[in-house]
Each structure stands twice: as structure tokens, then as C-alpha cells.
Enzyme design. Structure first.
Site, PDB file in Angstrom:
ATOM      1  N   TYR A 173       0.821  -1.224   0.000  1.00 27.99           N
ATOM      2  CA  TYR A 173       0.000   0.000   0.000  1.00 27.99           C
ATOM      3  C   TYR A 173       0.848   1.265   0.000  1.00 27.99           C
ATOM      4  O   TYR A 173       0.325   2.345   0.280  1.00 27.99           O
ATOM      5  CB  TYR A 173      -0.864   0.078   1.262  1.00 27.99           C
ATOM      6  CG  TYR A 173      -1.627  -1.161   1.642  1.00 27.99           C
ATOM      7  CD1 TYR A 173      -2.762  -1.553   0.939  1.00 27.99           C
ATOM      8  CD2 TYR A 173      -1.245  -1.925   2.735  1.00 27.99           C
ATOM      9  CE1 TYR A 173      -3.482  -2.669   1.313  1.00 27.99           C
ATOM     10  CE2 TYR A 173      -1.961  -3.042   3.121  1.00 27.99           C
ATOM     11  CZ  TYR A 173      -3.074  -3.417   2.403  1.00 27.99           C
ATOM     12  OH  TYR A 173      -3.780  -4.517   2.786  1.00 27.99           O
ATOM     13  N   CYS A 204      13.922 -11.151  -2.857  1.00 33.11           N
ATOM     14  CA  CYS A 204      14.306 -10.882  -4.244  1.00 33.11           C
ATOM     15  C   CYS A 204      13.176 -10.222  -5.016  1.00 33.11           C
ATOM     16  O   CYS A 204      12.579 -10.818  -5.911  1.00 33.11           O
ATOM     17  CB  CYS A 204      14.737 -12.182  -4.904  1.00 33.11           C
ATOM     18  SG  CYS A 204      16.135 -12.880  -4.038  1.00 33.11           S
TER      19      CYS A 204
END
Ligand code: LLP
Length: 426
Positions: A328, A355
């Protein structure tokens, strides 16, 4: 506001040094403050004292059993959204008769389990779901207590991913359709009409959207009481909290106009006059307000890396532990566990080891010059923190502690590599 503060240079959770917690339990580590949970529950409860009300903690925000037990002991019921959450409520000592069951996709098994346990009500999100509940209840020879969730089509003015009360969202039944569905529901043998429910969104930081929605819905609630004898009006959750204290003092604001966050006092003072004359029990479903500021996530700096013009501080917590910034773009204050005011502030990206380029907690934020081995704390991580954590990148989930005064208790053990493969086979 909360019970995480510096004693001299050391950050403490209530009266325990966070360094001590880490020396005993490692990192990444969630630590919750019991007093903060209790204070926030009581603040809202007292603000609503003039209204016949009940607080149902939205356990999706934090479903740790010890957190639930703390709140159940204060008298909270629970807003649940799955069979698993009902199971947790019961394990924590909560009464099913104090739980409302929400969510747009309840399965037949979940409906049956909730009926067997005797929930307070189902918050019904569609006509199709109403029919499914009716079928299951008829099959069991019982009547299911039901509140229809009305979508008032009011914009909560919050992040799009946590807005629920407009017709763009999948939630609830459109305001214009609701009376006809109550009428039909009143003729279903497996259904008992118990209430009306709504929820317009989360992290709402002004009272205006609540006011708009509740003013629109109060006359409907009154009518449904007269026609069908409903006994409660559940006005949902959504009360926002302060994530960035700089904003609290009137800095660049993400709330309209006001220079203060929405307090329970303002919330209650504004809504009470609208609902208190209805003769209905008022249910509220706060999640974040109760537990958001009651938790921190502690991590250790693994490496500091400078590339190009960037300074990256790589910590051992990641988006699998706290997904809110990645998901968000949320702000969480990041503070040193041991404060050293002589360190300069440098523009810093705090990142995790996962990653993905999105595994970032903050970008170019002026932070003290963190060094390898330092401990950092992400504040206001008690809501939708651990609850949204995962094992992505095969990372065991963090331990959770509940701190009360000078006592800290492990309320969820750190996962092990064996936990990661439990249930899998070759
Ligand atoms: N009631 C219903 C029907 C809800 O859907 C929610 C939250 C609540 C109550 C509690 O809302 P609260 O008082 O906590 O604002 N993961 C997001 C928040 C998702 C909220 C989902 N529904 C975040 O981290 O910001």
C-alpha cells in the site's frame, strides 16, 4: 498514544528494553504492548459510553491468541471473516455468541461450523449468500441470525485497496436493493433478521465519511427495526491511526483539513447523536485502532550498501514480515533501538532481503546513519503486520511477544525450517 518509548537512549516496550528482548528472542521480532491494547480498547469503549454498544475486535488485524484473550478479557467480541478466525476466537476463550461472521465468500462448511457454534450473526454480503445460509440452516433445522451488509456508496477517502463502501467495491449489497432483500429474507425459513451492518473502509482519518454513511443509513436501520424487528446496527470499523507523528503536528497531511487525527472522542461525539435514538444496539468493528500502535517489528541491520547516489540499509525483516509498505506504499516510522543523537541523518532506503524490488520499507528517508549490527524498530506494526505475513522466499515467520510491564511472554514461537515444509511431500 502507545507504550514504546526511550528510556535514556534505549527503546523500551513498556518497561522492558527492546535490546533485552532481542538478546533473548532474536530478530525479526514482533513485540506487542498489552497496556496499549487495553488503553485503546478502553478509550473507544469510554467514548461510546453514552450509546448502547459492543466492541467487536476485527481480528483480521491481529489474530494472535494472546492478543485476542487480552481483548476478550476486557469484554470484546470479535468480527470474524473465516471459519479459521472463529476457531481462533474460541481457542482464545471468546464466546461464539459474541462473534459476527463477515466476508463475501463464506463456504458451506464455514456456515455450518458457525451455526453449530452459535455466532451472534452472519453479515451477509449478497443475495446468493443469503440463500446459501438459508439452505444450510434449514438442513440443520435452525434459524441463522443475519444482518445484511449495506453498501452505502460513500467514499471513505482512504487508499483504494482499503476502500469498501462504494459500488466499485465487491462488498455489501447496494443501498437501493437492500429493503427488497430484507423483505424476501423475512420469508425464508432458515433466516432470522437480526441486524443491519455496514463498513466503508479502513484507515479513515476524518469523521466526515463515517458521518455521511451513518446519516444515510440511520433512517434505513430505523425502518428495518419497525418492519422486521432487527435489534442491532453494526457500523463497522475503519478508525484510522497516526503512523507518522510529523503529520500529527500539522505537517503535510493525508487527512482533509483537520490538523489532528480522528480521535475516538470525535468519532463518538459525531456518530452518537445519529444512532443513539434508534433503540438499536450499536456494534463497532475496529481492528487497527485497537492494535495498530500496540505493536512494533524489530529487525537487525545486516549490511549497508552504497550504490550510485543511494544508501541502502539491508535489514533482516522483509516484505514477508510486514507487507504494508510494499503493498500500500504505507508509512511506518523507523527508529533506532539504541538512540545515538550524534549520528547524522542520511537519506536512506531501508530494504529487506527478498528478491523483489518492491521489498522496500522506505525510500530516501532521512534516518540516523545506521550501521551493521544496529537494531531498528518499525512502529505501528501491530495491525495487519504479522497477520499478513507469509513464508515467501522460504523465510520462517517472526516470533511474537506480548509485553506487560516488565514481563515479556512468547505468544508465538519463531518458525523453524521444519515448519516451512510441514505437510509437504516428495
Ligand atoms: N470490518 C470489516 C467488515 C472489515 O472489512 C474491516 C477491515 C474491519 C472491520 C476493520 O477495519 P479497521 O478498523 O482495522 O480499519 N490490510 C490493510 C487493511 C485491510 C482492512 C480490511 N478490512 C492495511 O494493512 O492497511
Amino acid at each position: 498514544m502507545h507504550h514504546f518509548a526511550y528510556d535514556q537512549e534505549r527503546l523500551c516496550a513498556e518497561s522492558v528494553s527492546v535490546e533485552v528482548l532481542v538478546s533473548q528472542h532474536g530478530t525479526p521480532l514482533y513485540a506487542y504492548s498489552k497496556s496499549t491494547l487495553e488503553d485503546h480498547y478502553r478509550k473507544l469503549d469510554q467514548a461510546l459510553a453514552g450509546v448502547d454498544h459492543r466492541i467487536l475486535f476485527a481480528m483480521k488485524a491481529n489474530s494472535n491468541l494472546a492478543v485476542l484473550k487480552t481483548l476478550a478479557d476486557l469484554g470484546a467480541g470479535f468480527d470474524i471473516v473465516s471459519g479459521g478466525e472463529l476457531f481462533r476466537a474460541i481457542k482464545a476463550g471468546g464466546a461464539p455468541s459474541s462473534c459476527t461472521f463477515a466476508g463475501v465468500g463464506k463456504t458451506v462448511e464455514e456456515i455450518r461450523y458457525a451455526l453449530e457454534q452459535g455466532v451472534l450473526a452472519f453479515n451477509v454480503e449478497s443475495e446468493a449468500e443469503l440463500d446459501a445460509i438459508d439452505r444450510v440452516a434449514c438442513g440443520m433445522g435452525v434459524k441463522a441470525p443475519v444482518a445484511l451488509r449495506v453498501n452505502p456508496n460513500v467514499d471513505a477517502g482512504t487508499h483504494s485497496k482499503i476502500t469498501t463502501g462504494t459500488y466499485e467495491n465487491k462488498f455489501g449489497i447496494a443501498y437501493e436493493q437492500i429493503e427488497a432483500i430484507y423483505q424476501r429474507a423475512s420469508g425464508l425459513h432458515g433466516i432470522r433478521l437480526a441486524g443491519l451492518q455496514t463498513h466503508i473502509g479502513s484507515q479513515i482519518t476524518t469523521v466526515a465519511p463515517f458521518q455521511r454513511a451513518i446519516e444515510k443509513l440511520a433512517p434505513l436501520a430505523a425502518k428495518l427495526k419497525d418492519r422486521f424487528g432487527i435489534s442491532f446496527f453494526d457500523i463497522g470499523g475503519g478508525l484510522g491511526i497516526v503512523y507518522d507523528p510529523a503529520l500529527e503536528s500539522g505537517g503535510e497531511g493525508w487527512w482533509e483539513g483537520d490538523d489532528k487525527p480522528l480521535t475516538p472522542a470525535t468519532y463518538a461525539k459525531t456518530l452518537a447523536p445519529i444512532v443513539s435514538g434508534l433503540g438499536l444496539k450499536i456494534l463497532v468493528e475496529p481492528g487497527r485502532f485497537i492494535c495498530g500502535n500496540a505493536g512494533i517489528l524489530v529487525a537487525r541491520v545486516l549490511y549497508v550498501k552504497k550504490t550510485g547516489s543511494k544508501r541502502f540499509v539491508i535489514v533482516d525483516a522483509a516484505m514477508n514480515d510486514l507487507i504494508r509498505p510494499a503493498f500500500y506504499e504505507s508509512y511506518h516510522q523507523i527508529v533506532p533501538v539504541r538512540r545515538d543523537l550524534s549520528r547524522p541523518l542520511l537519506p536512506t532506503d531501508v530494504v529487506g532481503p527478498i528478491c523483489e524490488s518492491g521489498d522496500v520499507f522506505c525510500k530516501d528517508r532521512p534516518l540516523p546513519e545506521f550501521q551493521e549490527g544496529d537494531l531498528v524498530a518499525f512502529l505501528s506494526a501491530g495491525a495487519y503486520g504479522f497477520a499478513m505475513s507469509s513464508n515467501y522466499n522460504s523465510r520462517p515467520r517472526a516470533a511474537e511477544l506480548l509485553v506487560s510491564g516488565d514481563q515479556a511472554k512468547v505468544v508465538r514461537q519463531r518458525e523453524t525450517w521444519d515448519d516451512l515444509i510441514r505437510g509437504e511431500s516428495l
